[in-house]
Design a protein around this motif. Structure first.
Motif, short mmCIF file in Angstrom:
data_model
loop_
_atom_site.label_atom_id
_atom_site.label_comp_id
_atom_site.label_asym_id
_atom_site.label_seq_id
_atom_site.Cartn_x
_atom_site.Cartn_y
_atom_site.Cartn_z
N THR A 7 0.86 -1.18 0.00
CA THR A 7 0.00 0.00 0.00
C THR A 7 0.90 1.23 0.00
OG1 THR A 7 -1.76 -1.13 1.21
CG2 THR A 7 -1.80 1.27 1.21
N SER A 13 1.62 5.34 -0.19
CA SER A 13 1.12 6.69 0.03
C SER A 13 2.32 7.64 0.08
CB SER A 13 0.31 6.79 1.33
OG SER A 13 1.13 6.45 2.45
N HIS A 53 -0.14 16.41 -3.07
CA HIS A 53 -1.43 17.07 -3.25
C HIS A 53 -1.21 18.43 -3.93
CE1 HIS A 53 0.01 19.03 0.42
NE2 HIS A 53 -0.80 20.03 0.12
N SER A 96 -6.51 16.06 -4.09
CA SER A 96 -5.71 14.86 -3.86
C SER A 96 -5.74 13.94 -5.07
CB SER A 96 -6.21 14.11 -2.62
OG SER A 96 -7.54 13.67 -2.83
N TRP A 111 -4.15 9.67 -6.52
CA TRP A 111 -3.72 8.35 -6.06
C TRP A 111 -2.36 8.44 -5.36
CZ3 TRP A 111 -7.62 5.38 -6.08
CH2 TRP A 111 -8.54 5.37 -7.14
N SER A 139 -1.98 9.90 -2.47
CA SER A 139 -2.03 10.96 -1.45
C SER A 139 -2.49 10.33 -0.13
CB SER A 139 -2.97 12.08 -1.89
OG SER A 139 -4.26 11.57 -2.14
N ASP A 189 -4.99 10.57 1.75
CA ASP A 189 -6.38 10.13 1.86
C ASP A 189 -6.81 9.22 0.70
OD1 ASP A 189 -6.08 12.22 0.09
OD2 ASP A 189 -8.10 13.01 0.41
N ARG A 190 -5.90 8.92 -0.24
CA ARG A 190 -6.21 8.00 -1.34
C ARG A 190 -5.02 7.08 -1.60
NH1 ARG A 190 -8.33 10.72 -6.64
NH2 ARG A 190 -9.12 8.62 -6.98
N ALA A 224 -2.66 3.92 -2.55
CA ALA A 224 -2.74 2.99 -3.68
C ALA A 224 -2.43 1.58 -3.21
CB ALA A 224 -1.76 3.42 -4.77
N ARG A 267 0.06 8.56 -10.05
CA ARG A 267 -0.83 9.39 -9.24
C ARG A 267 -2.05 9.88 -10.02
NH1 ARG A 267 3.06 14.05 -7.92
NH2 ARG A 267 3.50 13.59 -10.12
N TYR A 295 -4.19 3.23 -11.08
CA TYR A 295 -2.84 3.67 -10.75
C TYR A 295 -1.78 2.58 -10.94
CZ TYR A 295 -4.57 1.35 -6.54
OH TYR A 295 -5.14 0.46 -5.67
#
Length: 346
Positions: free
Chosen positions: A241, A243, A270, A279, A281, A283, A285-286, A288, A309, A321
């Motif tokens: 994951t 970010s 961002h 935002s 992919w 970021s 709050d999102r 990947a 992103r 993404y």
């Protein structure tokens, strides 16, 4: 690896060309054949003409937007020019260095066609698909590491060279004064003086044998258009994951330590709009989430890169993404042209 394999193929071809040329000279009954003249001819034909060809093709590329020639014809122009240079150089040198008439010149050059055809087939069709290939960088999302056709200036923060993508057409000085640029120490600044002309981009070797690993620069087919080739830095591996937080890459919530040669590199996580924070992919709050055989890639000049992103179209069965392993062609190993930009990547 790619540079080594390329050197081996060219080394074998060089020896084979000399043997074929020596056979051709004997066949043509050319007298007073000295080894030094044979080596000089081989160097001029196999090395000199290749360098001249690269210089000519770069000049031709600058004329694309004004030339009424279909885009698919341009690669053929380079190949045709190279063959013509090989023939012209061989005939001129044989005629002058060996005092041969036109008939002897032609006969002496005939056997040399064989190793040239062999290396063309090996590099164009066999090595390019199985071992290694070459690629000319088209844009600047990987600046300062890899450069397409670009503009160069001096960074106000550290004095290093800084870069941005050169526009297709000449633009006003105001355009360059507002253009984001990135320097060799990854400082992003705004603006430079309008250049007289753009600088040519990098040509790189791509190893098809290397298995991609984190922080490698990979050449891949764009998921939204399989005919488009791009280069980006691989930062996310299957099952992770990803970010981006405060410019750093986080994997499963843990901040990654970047390699020494990338110290100072920060990724944009961002955008600050006038009314809201936008935002994308990766970021905070999102994040990947990568599946099996999926990767996350970023451009070093992340404020100017269309990378994982921002992707919105995906191959069937994959997230927008994600870069599937099947679309990765190889790992960029060296810059081989221009000579001033030569560099090998870890």
């Amino acid at each position: 690896m790619a540079l080594f394999l390329f050197s081996v193929i060219w080394g074998v071809t060089f020896v084979a060309w000399i043997l074929a040329f020596r056979l051709g000279l004997a066949w043509a009954q050319v007298k007073d054949v000295k080894l030094g003249r044979v080596l000089l001819t081989a160097l001029a034909v196999l090395v000199g003409t290749k360098i001249v060809n690269l210089l000519f093709v770069q000049q031709l590329n600058k004329a694309r937007e004004w030339a009424i020639v279909p885009e698919e014809v341009w690669p053929m122009i380079g190949d045709t020019l190279l063959v013509a240079l090989f023939l012209a150089t061989t005939w001129v040198l044989v005629s002058n260095l060996f005092q041969a008439n036109w008939k002897q010149t032609f006969v002496a050059s005939v056997p040399t066609f064989v190793p040239l055809i062999v290396i063309f087939v090996l590099l164009k069709y066999v090595a390019a698909s199985l071992l290694f290939g070459t690629y000319q960088v088209g844009g600047c999302p990987m600046a300062p590491t890899l450069l397409g056709t670009h503009v160069q200036a001096i960074c106000e923060e550290c004095g290093a060279r800084k870069y941005c993508l050169a526009p297709d057409k000449h633009l006003s000085e105001a355009f360059f004064q507002e253009q984001p640029m990135i320097c060799e120490n990854f400082h992003v600044t705004i603006g430079c003086l309008a250049p007289e002309y753009p600088l040519d981009g990098d040509h790189v070797f791509v190893s098809n044998l290397s298995e991609p690993k984190r922080w490698d620069i990979v050449l891949f087919r764009a998921p939204w258009d399989s005919s488009q080739r791009l280069v980006m830095r691989l930062v996310g591996l299957p099952g992770e994951t990803i970010s981006l937080e405060e410019g750093m890459v986080c994997v499963d919530g843990q901040v990654l330590e970047v390699p020494d040669h990338l110290q100072g590199l920060k990724y944009v996580d961002h955008w600050e709009d006038t009314n809201q924070s936008i935002s994308f992919w990766g970021s905070p709050d999102r994040p990947a989430q990568l599946g099996e055989n999926e990767y996350f890639v970023l451009g070093d000049f992340s404020s100017q890169a269309y990378d994982s992103r921002f992707w919105s179209k995906a191959l069937p069965g994959h997230a927008p993404y994600a870069l599937p392993r099947s679309e990765i062609i190889g790992v960029v190993s060296e810059i081989y042209w221009p000579p001033t930009r030569w560099r090998s990547f870890p």
